[in-house]
Design an enzyme around this catalytic site. Sequence first.
Site, PDB file in Angstrom:
ATOM      1  CG  ASP A  31     -58.478 -52.822  23.827  1.00 42.66           C
ATOM      2  OD1 ASP A  31     -58.380 -51.803  24.524  1.00 42.66           O
ATOM      3  OD2 ASP A  31     -57.583 -53.207  23.049  1.00 42.66           O
ATOM      4  CG  ASP A  49     -56.229 -51.241  32.639  1.00 42.40           C
ATOM      5  OD1 ASP A  49     -55.080 -50.928  32.984  1.00 42.40           O
ATOM      6  OD2 ASP A  49     -56.775 -50.796  31.613  1.00 42.40           O
ATOM      7  CD  GLU A  51     -53.972 -48.009  31.890  1.00 39.20           C
ATOM      8  OE1 GLU A  51     -53.481 -47.027  31.308  1.00 39.20           O
ATOM      9  OE2 GLU A  51     -54.789 -48.789  31.363  1.00 39.20           O
TER      10      GLU A  51
END
Length: 286
Positions: free
Chosen positions: A60, A148, A150
């Site tokens: 990625d 995502d 995080e």
Amino acid sequence: RRPPRSTPKPSSAASDVYKRQVSTQSTWGKYYQRSRIMKMIRLIVLCILAYLSFSRLGVDIPNPQIISVELWKCLHTKNIEFLTARAYRSYGKFDPNVIKNLRNAKAAGVKIIDVYIFPCIPCGNPRKQVKDTLEGLKNEDYGIVWIDVEEYAWTKNKTANQEFLKEMLDEVVKGGRKLGVYTNWHEWDQIVGKEWDGASKYLLWYPHWDHDPSFKDFRPFGGWKKPYRKQLTMDTFMCSEKFLQDYQPTQTEYFESVSYTHLRAHETSLHLVCRLLLEKKKKYKP
């Protein structure tokens, strides 16, 4: 009464011919049966190899870099088979580099090409962030959209974070795209709470940089029992470039971890032949 008519015994020569015919038929019958068994064994071995080949490594791209077609060809020699490219940046803008990365990967023959969205929490309006991403990719060929999750600029209010994330997830589904979440046990607990299972029906991609291409380290959380993909390194150098490397499991692990629908979505023509033969065998009852 007349005595019953006795059946005349065949002559010795006729008897020998009959025995040879029976023996020849028996020999060909055994040969044909062995031939069918060997063909089935070869087919089973071929299917096993096909399923084992379903284990994949990928990369990625978290940085604003572009992977050229030539670089992809080099990565193929390192057994890299799939790409996850950033499509939306944390400061609230669509990443234009994703277009070139998707096209280069496709030109190099890469079959699995996904994208991810890094949400901009201070920007607000989560649905618009997804819409901008899908609009920017409207002419491109790609698979899963990953969100995502995080610890970066999320609020301390877990309920508000849950609502923000839910809106993003709903908008991806509304846009008709396959959906997954990138996160791990610690990040999920800090942002939305480890018990919140509002995304558990979607795919899970989790980071654990142990360089181990397996799910042996996985710890269930957020309603997820099994993952779909693992990010196993953050500093892999290949073909003179630095990448984050990912692992996607074998066919056997897929059967244990994801639904039949998800499995069918990524099968090759060889997997298709094996599956149809196995399904036909299940339906056939002698």
